[in-house]
Write an enzyme that holds these catalytic residues in place. Structure first.
Site, mmCIF file in Angstrom:
data_model
loop_
_atom_site.group_PDB
_atom_site.id
_atom_site.type_symbol
_atom_site.label_atom_id
_atom_site.label_comp_id
_atom_site.label_asym_id
_atom_site.label_seq_id
_atom_site.Cartn_x
_atom_site.Cartn_y
_atom_site.Cartn_z
ATOM 1 N N LYS A 63 0.836 -1.210 0.000
ATOM 2 C CA LYS A 63 0.000 0.000 0.000
ATOM 3 C C LYS A 63 0.864 1.251 0.000
ATOM 4 C CE LYS A 63 -1.645 1.432 4.137
ATOM 5 N NZ LYS A 63 -1.274 2.797 4.537
ATOM 6 N N ASN A 64 1.880 1.278 0.869
ATOM 7 C CA ASN A 64 2.647 2.512 1.036
ATOM 8 C C ASN A 64 3.656 2.756 -0.091
ATOM 9 O OD1 ASN A 64 1.111 3.011 3.237
ATOM 10 N ND2 ASN A 64 2.675 2.534 4.763
ATOM 11 N N ARG A 100 -4.506 11.008 4.580
ATOM 12 C CA ARG A 100 -3.388 11.959 4.576
ATOM 13 C C ARG A 100 -2.463 11.796 3.386
ATOM 14 N NH1 ARG A 100 -1.528 14.965 8.339
ATOM 15 N NH2 ARG A 100 0.513 14.555 7.438
ATOM 16 N N CYS A 152 -4.990 12.965 12.661
ATOM 17 C CA CYS A 152 -5.760 11.727 12.568
ATOM 18 C C CYS A 152 -5.596 10.967 13.874
ATOM 19 C CB CYS A 152 -5.321 10.901 11.370
ATOM 20 S SG CYS A 152 -3.680 10.246 11.571
ATOM 21 N N ARG A 167 0.285 15.028 12.907
ATOM 22 C CA ARG A 167 0.798 14.834 11.560
ATOM 23 C C ARG A 167 0.769 16.110 10.706
ATOM 24 N NH1 ARG A 167 -1.413 9.090 9.511
ATOM 25 N NH2 ARG A 167 0.508 9.066 8.310
ATOM 26 N N PRO A 168 1.592 17.102 11.070
ATOM 27 C CA PRO A 168 1.644 18.326 10.266
ATOM 28 C C PRO A 168 2.317 18.086 8.915
ATOM 29 C CG PRO A 168 3.232 18.421 12.070
ATOM 30 C CD PRO A 168 2.496 17.130 12.217
ATOM 31 N N ASP A 213 4.559 0.945 12.237
ATOM 32 C CA ASP A 213 3.387 0.241 11.689
ATOM 33 C C ASP A 213 3.293 -1.208 12.167
ATOM 34 O OD1 ASP A 213 2.671 2.521 10.363
ATOM 35 O OD2 ASP A 213 3.452 1.901 8.418
ATOM 36 N N ARG A 270 -8.361 -0.822 5.005
ATOM 37 C CA ARG A 270 -7.472 0.208 4.444
ATOM 38 C C ARG A 270 -6.091 -0.365 4.152
ATOM 39 N NH1 ARG A 270 -8.008 5.935 7.310
ATOM 40 N NH2 ARG A 270 -6.741 6.392 5.497
HETATM 41 N N1 EPU Z 1 5.901 15.012 10.385
HETATM 42 C C1 EPU Z 1 5.987 16.358 10.661
HETATM 43 N N2 EPU Z 1 5.931 17.239 9.612
HETATM 44 C C2 EPU Z 1 5.792 16.821 8.325
HETATM 45 C C3 EPU Z 1 5.698 15.431 8.047
HETATM 46 C C4 EPU Z 1 5.762 14.553 9.112
HETATM 47 O O1 EPU Z 1 6.109 16.766 11.812
HETATM 48 O O2 EPU Z 1 5.754 17.668 7.414
HETATM 49 C C5 EPU Z 1 5.946 14.055 11.508
HETATM 50 C C6 EPU Z 1 4.629 13.269 11.651
HETATM 51 O O3 EPU Z 1 3.692 14.009 12.380
HETATM 52 C C7 EPU Z 1 5.078 12.021 12.353
HETATM 53 C C8 EPU Z 1 6.490 11.813 11.813
HETATM 54 O O4 EPU Z 1 6.900 13.044 11.244
HETATM 55 O O5 EPU Z 1 5.133 12.223 13.734
HETATM 56 C C9 EPU Z 1 6.578 10.719 10.754
HETATM 57 O O6 EPU Z 1 5.696 10.983 9.698
HETATM 58 P P1 EPU Z 1 5.973 10.552 8.206
HETATM 59 O O7 EPU Z 1 5.834 11.763 7.356
HETATM 60 O O8 EPU Z 1 7.243 9.783 8.122
HETATM 61 O O9 EPU Z 1 4.755 9.576 7.922
HETATM 62 P P2 EPU Z 1 3.790 9.571 6.671
HETATM 63 O O10 EPU Z 1 4.552 9.746 5.424
HETATM 64 O O11 EPU Z 1 2.624 10.438 6.927
HETATM 65 C C10 EPU Z 1 4.096 7.003 6.251
HETATM 66 C C11 EPU Z 1 3.189 5.822 6.145
HETATM 67 C C12 EPU Z 1 2.633 5.496 7.522
HETATM 68 C C13 EPU Z 1 3.803 5.192 8.449
HETATM 69 C C14 EPU Z 1 4.775 6.394 8.481
HETATM 70 C C15 EPU Z 1 6.014 6.148 9.307
HETATM 71 C C16 EPU Z 1 2.313 6.029 3.898
HETATM 72 C C17 EPU Z 1 1.138 6.252 3.034
HETATM 73 N N3 EPU Z 1 2.105 6.121 5.220
HETATM 74 O O12 EPU Z 1 3.274 8.066 6.733
HETATM 75 O O13 EPU Z 1 1.832 4.343 7.370
HETATM 76 O O14 EPU Z 1 3.339 4.940 9.749
HETATM 77 O O15 EPU Z 1 5.181 6.705 7.125
HETATM 78 O O16 EPU Z 1 6.690 5.043 8.861
HETATM 79 O O17 EPU Z 1 3.394 5.746 3.423
HETATM 80 C C18 EPU Z 1 0.119 2.814 7.919
HETATM 81 O O18 EPU Z 1 0.385 2.211 6.861
HETATM 82 O O19 EPU Z 1 -0.644 2.352 8.803
HETATM 83 C C19 EPU Z 1 0.721 4.129 8.150
HETATM 84 C C20 EPU Z 1 0.242 4.991 9.057
#
Ligand code: EPU
Length: 418
Positions: free
Chosen positions: A22-23, A93, A117, A122-123, A305, A398
């Site tokens: 998925k990711n 997101r 969420c 998650r900013p 995850d 999901r």
């Molecule tokens: N963060 C910030 N600012 C930003 C972006 C992120 O502060 O601009 C913070 C987030 O709030 C969080 C941390 O950085 O505390 C990590 O967030 P990241 O951006 O790495 O996560 P993501 O890209 O939103 C992806 C996966 C998630 C997985 C995370 C961490 C996808 C679609 N989603 O999310 O997957 O938990 O990386 O590995 O790739 C899931 O599959 O259940 C899932 C939540």
């Protein structure tokens, strides 16, 4: 509202096939906005999040069709719209990933702020700061982020934290920027390598994905190319944990064990037998498992995850375990539900302390997010009695393709009611 009923206690046996990631599918679908032409993506899992991304792309003017069993065909022409619909972006997101490729491709994007969420605030500040570094102007307008630039310019970008989504979105933006972009402190997840491989197949010049430094040399245009998505490491890790928690003997097929090193080491530390092949693993457990400590970290550390699934596993291990969550600030919502099933867990700030109990017992439960749902399914598989899990389509569907069929085939007593 789909409900899942699981009668616990059956050890899982046999073979289970892992679906596409998925990711990986989500950013690669977003990356099609950068391309010209038509392509087929295979090994795409048919999940609710993937369907949302398909709708987002359609709303922007792309033609996207899903074909059984696992193919997404995408036709891209140059008339891409610049506004992403609020109703879709707030549902998932990962829709925000599109902001980078949209600005790079059409010079303008209006994307709603995705908001927080169940697992945290998650900013999106790293995405926006990175786009500004590439020369885009970024403004907030009525809850939408407006980002625009006649032409992005390559630049050094340092991420304060190795955010997966920001790394992916900025990597996509930089492929069509003028000159060289270097992303430092980039996320190193296998899905980032998959995105690099896909974009390079389309003519991009990216190197270094899978390390902390990614170098992107901008090109003028990218041409659509067919691609096969990597297997879902988190689904594979969840199935491994299912084998362990039920004291079963499962062969998990079609995944890359190297992508799960931290999870495999922790399973072995708990006393689980794991025999890895090139693209499969046999996982079995006979004795009661041992307690252990875990801290979630960016890849190659232990994945957040997999944290909820390990909470379930360790809740029946012998001794005291401590799990520290360092990626998301609110990813312990499954704990209250596991307590309803008899688990002994205390939350202390960013950590949980788990006193292993001999067994869990069935209860009606509700998931807060996708991986919390997976944790409850695992707990139900080993619990005494019949567990009812509500709202499947909002959570488990999901991230786990054909979960009921897959679990039934390996011996779980599971049924769903629509
Ligand atoms: N963060 C910030 N600012 C930003 C972006 C992120 O502060 O601009 C913070 C987030 O709030 C969080 C941390 O950085 O505390 C990590 O967030 P990241 O951006 O790495 O996560 P993501 O890209 O939103 C992806 C996966 C998630 C997985 C995370 C961490 C996808 C679609 N989603 O999310 O997957 O938990 O990386 O590995 O790739 C899931 O599959 O259940 C899932 C939540």
């Amino acid at each position: 509202m789909r409900k899942l009923f699981i009668n616990g206690g059956n050890p899982l046996h046999g073979e289970v096939e892992i679906s596409g990631a998925k990711n990986s599918a989500l950013p690669i679908l977003a990356a099609t906005l950068l391309l010209d032409g038509k392509l087929s993506l295979t090994n795409i899992p048919l999940l609710n999040d993937v369907i949302i991304m398909m709708r987002v792309l359609r709303s922007l003017g792309l033609r996207v069709e899903y074909c059984e069993p696992d193919t997404m065909n995408v036709w891209i022409n140059s008339k891409i719209r610049h506004v992403a619909p609020y109703e879709l972006v707030i549902k998932m997101r990962a829709s925000f990933f599109i902001i980078g490729p949209m600005v790079a491709r059409i010079g303008l994007a209006r994307v709603p702020l995705p908001g927080g969420c169940a697992i945290g605030f998650r900013p999106v500040n790293y995405y926006l700061k990175g786009l500004e570094t590439l020369g885009a102007k970024v403004e907030m307008e009525h809850g939408f982020v407006k980002a625009y630039a006649a032409k992005l310019k390559g630049a050094p970008i340092y991420l304060d934290f190795p955010s997966v989504g920001a790394t992916e979105s900025l990597m996509m933006a930089a492929t069509l920027a003028e000159g060289e972009t270097v992303i430092e402190n980039a996320a190193q997840e296998p899905e980032i390598v998959d995105l690099q491989n896909f974009l390079n197949k389309c003519g991009a010049k990216i190197s270094g994905a899978g390390t902390q430094t990614i170098v992107i040399n901008g090109v003028n245009s990218l041409k659509a190319a067919d691609y096969r998505i990597i297997p879902d490491r988190i689904e594979a890790g969840t199935m491994m944990t299912a084998a362990a928690i039920t004291k079963g003997d499962l062969t998990i097929k079609n995944f890359i064990p190297d992508h799960l090193s931290a999870v495999i080491v922790k399973l072995q530390e708990a006393g689980v037998e794991v025999e890895c092949g090139k693209d499969c693993a046999r996982v079995f457990a006979k004795e009661r498992l041992k307690a252990l400590n875990i801290k979630t970290l960016p890849y190659p550390g232990f994945p957040t995850d997999m944290q909820p699934q390990f909470t379930s596993l360790l809740s029946i291990a012998k001794g005291t375990s401590v799990i520290t969550e360092s990626i998301f600030e609110n990813r312990f919502m499954h704990v209250q539900e596991l307590k309803r099933m008899g688990a002994d867990i205390q939350i202390e700030g960013h950590s949980i302390i788990i006193e292993g109990v001999p067994k869990l017992s069935a209860a009606p439960v509700r998931a807060s997010d996708l991986r919390a749902g997976a944790a409850l399914v695992l707990a139900a598989l080993c619990a005494e009695g019949e567990t009812l899990i509500n709202d499947m389509e909002r959570y488990i569907d999901r991230g786990y393709e054909k979960i009921v069929q897959k679990l039934s085939k390996i011996g779980a007593d599971v049924k769903e009611i629509k």
